[in-house]
Design a protein around this motif. Structure first.
Motif, mmCIF file in Angstrom:
data_model
loop_
_atom_site.group_PDB
_atom_site.id
_atom_site.type_symbol
_atom_site.label_atom_id
_atom_site.label_comp_id
_atom_site.label_asym_id
_atom_site.label_seq_id
_atom_site.Cartn_x
_atom_site.Cartn_y
_atom_site.Cartn_z
ATOM 1 N N THR A 61 35.558 162.595 27.833
ATOM 2 C CA THR A 61 35.741 163.455 29.005
ATOM 3 C C THR A 61 34.415 164.094 29.419
ATOM 4 N N PRO A 62 34.327 164.576 30.638
ATOM 5 C CA PRO A 62 33.115 165.282 31.081
ATOM 6 C C PRO A 62 32.825 166.525 30.237
ATOM 7 N N GLU A 63 33.875 167.198 29.764
ATOM 8 C CA GLU A 63 33.670 168.382 28.926
ATOM 9 C C GLU A 63 32.993 168.008 27.607
ATOM 10 N N GLU A 64 33.362 166.860 27.042
ATOM 11 C CA GLU A 64 32.744 166.410 25.796
ATOM 12 C C GLU A 64 31.275 166.066 26.023
ATOM 13 N N LEU A 65 30.985 165.389 27.110
ATOM 14 C CA LEU A 65 29.594 165.067 27.426
ATOM 15 C C LEU A 65 28.790 166.325 27.723
ATOM 16 N N GLU A 66 29.441 167.308 28.301
ATOM 17 C CA GLU A 66 28.775 168.585 28.555
ATOM 18 C C GLU A 66 28.442 169.275 27.229
ATOM 19 N N ALA A 67 29.341 169.212 26.262
ATOM 20 C CA ALA A 67 29.081 169.782 24.938
ATOM 21 C C ALA A 67 27.891 169.086 24.290
ATOM 22 N N TYR A 68 27.815 167.771 24.431
ATOM 23 C CA TYR A 68 26.697 167.000 23.887
ATOM 24 C C TYR A 68 25.390 167.430 24.555
ATOM 25 N N ASP A 103 13.873 171.946 20.674
ATOM 26 C CA ASP A 103 12.664 172.378 19.972
ATOM 27 C C ASP A 103 12.723 172.089 18.476
ATOM 28 N N THR A 104 13.867 171.636 17.976
ATOM 29 C CA THR A 104 14.051 171.419 16.543
ATOM 30 C C THR A 104 13.822 169.965 16.145
ATOM 31 N N ILE A 105 14.367 169.040 16.922
ATOM 32 C CA ILE A 105 14.251 167.609 16.619
ATOM 33 C C ILE A 105 13.940 166.837 17.885
ATOM 34 N N PRO A 106 13.405 165.610 17.747
ATOM 35 C CA PRO A 106 13.297 164.751 18.928
ATOM 36 C C PRO A 106 14.710 164.399 19.410
ATOM 37 N N LEU A 107 14.946 164.486 20.688
ATOM 38 C CA LEU A 107 16.301 164.309 21.223
ATOM 39 C C LEU A 107 16.837 162.892 21.064
ATOM 40 N N ASP A 108 15.968 161.923 20.804
ATOM 41 C CA ASP A 108 16.464 160.563 20.590
ATOM 42 C C ASP A 108 17.122 160.404 19.221
ATOM 43 N N ARG A 109 17.098 161.455 18.400
ATOM 44 C CA ARG A 109 17.802 161.439 17.113
ATOM 45 C C ARG A 109 19.223 161.971 17.235
ATOM 46 N N LEU A 110 19.585 162.486 18.390
ATOM 47 C CA LEU A 110 20.901 163.082 18.599
ATOM 48 C C LEU A 110 21.830 162.063 19.269
ATOM 49 N N PHE A 111 23.015 161.883 18.691
ATOM 50 C CA PHE A 111 23.982 160.905 19.175
ATOM 51 C C PHE A 111 25.365 161.548 19.234
ATOM 52 N N TYR A 112 26.303 160.824 19.855
ATOM 53 C CA TYR A 112 27.694 161.260 19.814
ATOM 54 C C TYR A 112 28.595 160.070 19.574
ATOM 55 N N ARG A 113 29.769 160.353 19.005
ATOM 56 C CA ARG A 113 30.829 159.357 18.829
ATOM 57 C C ARG A 113 32.136 160.030 19.174
ATOM 58 N N ASP A 114 32.891 159.366 19.984
ATOM 59 C CA ASP A 114 34.179 159.910 20.394
ATOM 60 C C ASP A 114 35.284 159.253 19.575
ATOM 61 N N ASN A 115 36.178 160.064 19.060
ATOM 62 C CA ASN A 115 37.364 159.597 18.341
ATOM 63 C C ASN A 115 38.584 160.032 19.134
ATOM 64 N N ARG A 116 39.750 159.616 18.677
ATOM 65 C CA ARG A 116 40.969 160.035 19.377
ATOM 66 C C ARG A 116 41.211 161.527 19.243
#
Length: 151
Positions: A62-69, A78-91
């Motif tokens: 959902t858009p809300e989940e992508l907004e949370a990401y 400022d903590t990590i390179p952003l290419d290290r951050l990922f998401y996985r959606d489950n049910r």
């Protein structure tokens, strides 16, 4: 002339004809689908991919989940390179991960009829109820601490 007897006489014939017509249409569609998806893969592999596709079809990001990401990306910029951050959606929940590793999950976002909850991957697996996804920003210090544990 259209009478009750005539109608009763033709009812089973018409019913059978309609059923036969529907069956032929379904068979034609199935045959066309099978012809277009013929491949050299083994049937077992194909059935596994079909199962995966069906499971993925039930998961809707959902858009809300992508907004949370996105908010997590802003918090962690400022903590990590952003290419290290990922998401996985489950049910049942939406994971935000470090290094695309399920063992390094940072937080989980859950939606239900009452609203939104986030679960942080701290020592206590703290759960917070939120009004909207922007409220995740209020827990930025905790999120940064979680990521620093994995570094």
């Amino acid at each position: 002339m259209k009478t009750k007897q005539i109608i009763d006489k033709f009812k089973p014939i018409i019913k059978k004809g309609l059923n036969q017509f529907v069956s032929e249409r379904v068979n034609d569609k199935l045959s066309a689908a099978l012809k277009s998806s013929v491949s050299t893969e083994e049937p077992e592999v194909q059935s596994e991919s079909d199962t995966t596709e069906k499971a993925d079809a039930q998961i809707i990001t959902t858009p809300e989940e992508l907004e949370a990401y996105t908010i997590c990306k802003v918090v962690l910029k400022d903590t990590i390179p952003l290419d290290r951050l990922f998401y996985r959606d489950n049910r049942s929940y939406f994971n935000i991960l470090l290094d695309d590793n399920i063992r390094k999950w940072i937080l989980r976002v859950r939606f239900n009829s009452t609203g939104m909850k986030i679960e942080l991957n701290d020592e206590d697996h703290t759960v917070y109820e939120l009004e909207n996804s922007i409220a995740i920003y209020n827990y930025s210090d905790e999120i940064v601490k979680i990521v620093e544990r994995f570094l």
